[in-house]
Design a protein around this motif. Structure first.
Motif, PDB file in Angstrom:
ATOM      1  N   PHE A  11       0.840  -1.201   0.000  1.00 11.17           N
ATOM      2  CA  PHE A  11       0.000   0.000   0.000  1.00 11.17           C
ATOM      3  C   PHE A  11       0.876   1.253   0.000  1.00 11.17           C
ATOM      4  N   PHE A  12       1.864   1.293   0.888  1.00 11.86           N
ATOM      5  CA  PHE A  12       2.729   2.472   0.953  1.00 11.86           C
ATOM      6  C   PHE A  12       3.498   2.655  -0.357  1.00 11.86           C
ATOM      7  N   ALA A  13       3.954   1.551  -0.939  1.00 11.34           N
ATOM      8  CA  ALA A  13       4.666   1.641  -2.217  1.00 11.34           C
ATOM      9  C   ALA A  13       3.762   2.205  -3.305  1.00 11.34           C
ATOM     10  N   SER A  14       2.466   1.877  -3.249  1.00 12.91           N
ATOM     11  CA  SER A  14       1.518   2.398  -4.248  1.00 12.91           C
ATOM     12  C   SER A  14       1.331   3.904  -4.117  1.00 12.91           C
ATOM     13  N   LYS A  15       1.728   4.451  -2.973  1.00 18.64           N
ATOM     14  CA  LYS A  15       1.671   5.898  -2.742  1.00 18.64           C
ATOM     15  C   LYS A  15       3.021   6.558  -3.037  1.00 18.64           C
ATOM     16  N   ASP A  16       3.898   5.823  -3.714  1.00 16.25           N
ATOM     17  CA  ASP A  16       5.239   6.309  -4.075  1.00 16.25           C
ATOM     18  C   ASP A  16       6.115   6.574  -2.856  1.00 16.25           C
ATOM     19  N   ASP A  37       3.854   2.588  18.211  1.00 19.34           N
ATOM     20  CA  ASP A  37       3.302   3.943  18.172  1.00 19.34           C
ATOM     21  C   ASP A  37       1.940   3.923  17.485  1.00 19.34           C
ATOM     22  N   ASP A  38       1.824   3.069  16.469  1.00 16.75           N
ATOM     23  CA  ASP A  38       0.583   2.923  15.716  1.00 16.75           C
ATOM     24  C   ASP A  38       0.326   1.433  15.502  1.00 16.75           C
ATOM     25  N   ILE A  39      -0.950   1.057  15.425  1.00 16.24           N
ATOM     26  CA  ILE A  39      -1.336  -0.344  15.228  1.00 16.24           C
ATOM     27  C   ILE A  39      -2.373  -0.400  14.111  1.00 16.24           C
ATOM     28  N   VAL A  40      -2.203  -1.356  13.190  1.00 18.09           N
ATOM     29  CA  VAL A  40      -3.213  -1.574  12.164  1.00 18.09           C
ATOM     30  C   VAL A  40      -3.662  -3.030  12.246  1.00 18.09           C
ATOM     31  N   ASP A  41      -4.980  -3.221  12.301  1.00 20.45           N
ATOM     32  CA  ASP A  41      -5.564  -4.560  12.381  1.00 20.45           C
ATOM     33  C   ASP A  41      -5.684  -5.122  10.968  1.00 20.45           C
ATOM     34  N   SER A  61      -6.830  -8.325  10.268  1.00 20.16           N
ATOM     35  CA  SER A  61      -7.604  -9.566  10.314  1.00 20.16           C
ATOM     36  C   SER A  61      -8.854  -9.498   9.444  1.00 20.16           C
ATOM     37  N   GLY A  62      -9.100  -8.333   8.838  1.00 21.08           N
ATOM     38  CA  GLY A  62     -10.283  -8.168   8.002  1.00 21.08           C
ATOM     39  C   GLY A  62      -9.955  -8.235   6.523  1.00 21.08           C
ATOM     40  N   SER A  63     -10.738  -7.518   5.718  1.00 26.26           N
ATOM     41  CA  SER A  63     -10.561  -7.536   4.264  1.00 26.26           C
ATOM     42  C   SER A  63      -9.450  -6.580   3.852  1.00 26.26           C
ATOM     43  N   LEU A  64      -9.014  -6.721   2.595  1.00 32.48           N
ATOM     44  CA  LEU A  64      -7.990  -5.828   2.061  1.00 32.48           C
ATOM     45  C   LEU A  64      -8.508  -4.398   1.993  1.00 32.48           C
ATOM     46  N   ASP A  65      -9.781  -4.229   1.668  1.00 31.10           N
ATOM     47  CA  ASP A  65     -10.370  -2.886   1.626  1.00 31.10           C
ATOM     48  C   ASP A  65     -10.334  -2.229   3.006  1.00 31.10           C
ATOM     49  N   GLN A  66     -10.636  -3.008   4.034  1.00 26.75           N
ATOM     50  CA  GLN A  66     -10.590  -2.473   5.396  1.00 26.75           C
ATOM     51  C   GLN A  66      -9.168  -2.062   5.768  1.00 26.75           C
ATOM     52  N   LEU A  67      -8.211  -2.885   5.366  1.00 24.44           N
ATOM     53  CA  LEU A  67      -6.809  -2.568   5.643  1.00 24.44           C
ATOM     54  C   LEU A  67      -6.413  -1.272   4.952  1.00 24.44           C
ATOM     55  N   HIS A  68      -6.760  -1.140   3.677  1.00 28.16           N
ATOM     56  CA  HIS A  68      -6.392   0.057   2.921  1.00 28.16           C
ATOM     57  C   HIS A  68      -7.048   1.309   3.501  1.00 28.16           C
ATOM     58  N   HIS A  69      -8.260   1.178   3.984  1.00 24.86           N
ATOM     59  CA  HIS A  69      -8.944   2.319   4.595  1.00 24.86           C
ATOM     60  C   HIS A  69      -8.168   2.805   5.823  1.00 24.86           C
ATOM     61  N   LYS A 112      -5.518   6.567   6.285  1.00 23.61           N
ATOM     62  CA  LYS A 112      -5.493   7.523   7.394  1.00 23.61           C
ATOM     63  C   LYS A 112      -4.078   7.668   7.950  1.00 23.61           C
ATOM     64  N   LEU A 113      -3.389   6.544   8.092  1.00 19.13           N
ATOM     65  CA  LEU A 113      -2.019   6.591   8.605  1.00 19.13           C
ATOM     66  C   LEU A 113      -1.093   7.297   7.617  1.00 19.13           C
ATOM     67  N   HIS A 114      -1.296   7.050   6.332  1.00 23.12           N
ATOM     68  CA  HIS A 114      -0.475   7.696   5.300  1.00 23.12           C
ATOM     69  C   HIS A 114      -0.591   9.213   5.400  1.00 23.12           C
ATOM     70  N   GLN A 115      -1.802   9.709   5.529  1.00 21.49           N
ATOM     71  CA  GLN A 115      -1.998  11.157   5.647  1.00 21.49           C
ATOM     72  C   GLN A 115      -1.363  11.691   6.928  1.00 21.49           C
ATOM     73  N   PHE A 116      -1.455  10.916   7.986  1.00 24.51           N
ATOM     74  CA  PHE A 116      -0.841  11.299   9.259  1.00 24.51           C
ATOM     75  C   PHE A 116       0.677  11.382   9.122  1.00 24.51           C
ATOM     76  N   TYR A 117       1.268  10.389   8.466  1.00 31.40           N
ATOM     77  CA  TYR A 117       2.725  10.387   8.302  1.00 31.40           C
ATOM     78  C   TYR A 117       3.186  11.529   7.400  1.00 31.40           C
ATOM     79  N   LEU A 118       2.393  11.853   6.387  1.00 35.24           N
ATOM     80  CA  LEU A 118       2.735  13.001   5.539  1.00 35.24           C
ATOM     81  C   LEU A 118       2.761  14.287   6.366  1.00 35.24           C
TER      82      LEU A 118
END
Length: 205
Positions: free
Chosen positions: A30-35, A178-182, A184-192, A196-202
């Protein structure tokens, strides 16, 4: 390269870690897809034992020529050795960890994206966490880790549990995040969650 100098010559860096089978690759894809530049400690670990590298020569000297297949490291055989013998695992770690760290430092220093990601299954077990600004833990229940790993790597449950037991416990890993991502769900849920984390890191970079 001294770490003090390195800290001033790299982008803001997020460390991604998680137990075996947690889905770290899906996260870094996912992060790689955001360059975003992704540095993979596992790839760095393979680079330092390529044919002709001093680390591979050291391993062959200790375990003999049977540890090589066509001049390449027989990883399956080495994995069996180190999981059967804690002393051998410690010897290998003493040899490889400093060399892998140097390779990671080199790759992070070359990153040109807004921030960088370092992914490592052993980030919290080694000193690699010193190379990042935030630690993002990919978290799933142990039952999912075992199921995914057995299917992906064609390993037995016993072998998978050996690896789990050699890694930091889930509760300890989560406590150090510092941050946790679950995952255990679908790929769409993971990307969602990751968007949010990507925008936070930016915003932090």
């Amino acid at each position: 390269m001294k770490i003090e100098l390195f800290q001033h010559n790299r982008p803001f860096t997020v460390g991604v870690t998680g137990g075996i089978g947690s889905g770290k690759t899906a996260v870094t894809n996912f992060f790689a897809s955001k360059d975003i530049t992704v540095v993979d400690a596992d790839i760095a670990a393979r680079v330092v034992v390529e044919p002709g590298k001093p680390a591979l020569a050291g391993i062959a000297q200790r375990y003999g020529p049977d540890i090589l297949v066509n001049d390449n490291l027989d990883r399956r055989k080495l994995r069996t050795i180190i999981f059967d013998d804690a002393d051998e695992r410690k010897w290998l770690e003493r040899l490889l960890h400093p060399i892998i760290r140097e390779q990671i430092v080199h790759e992070l220093s070359s990153a040109e994206s807004s921030y960088a990601v370092l992914v490592s299954p052993l980030m919290l077990e080694t000193n690699q966490h010193e190379l990042v600004d935030r630690v993002l833990v990919v978290d799933v229940p142990e039952s999912i880790q075992i199921e995914r790993t057995m299917a992906r790597d064609q390993m037995t449950e016993e072998q998978t549990r050996q690896i789990l037991n050699s890694q930091i416990q889930r509760e300890q890993r989560v406590a150090k995040a510092d941050d946790i991502v679950d995952n255990s769900g679908s790929l769409d849920q993971l990307h969602h969650s990751l968007e949010k984390l990507h925008q936070f890191y930016l915003s932090l970079a």
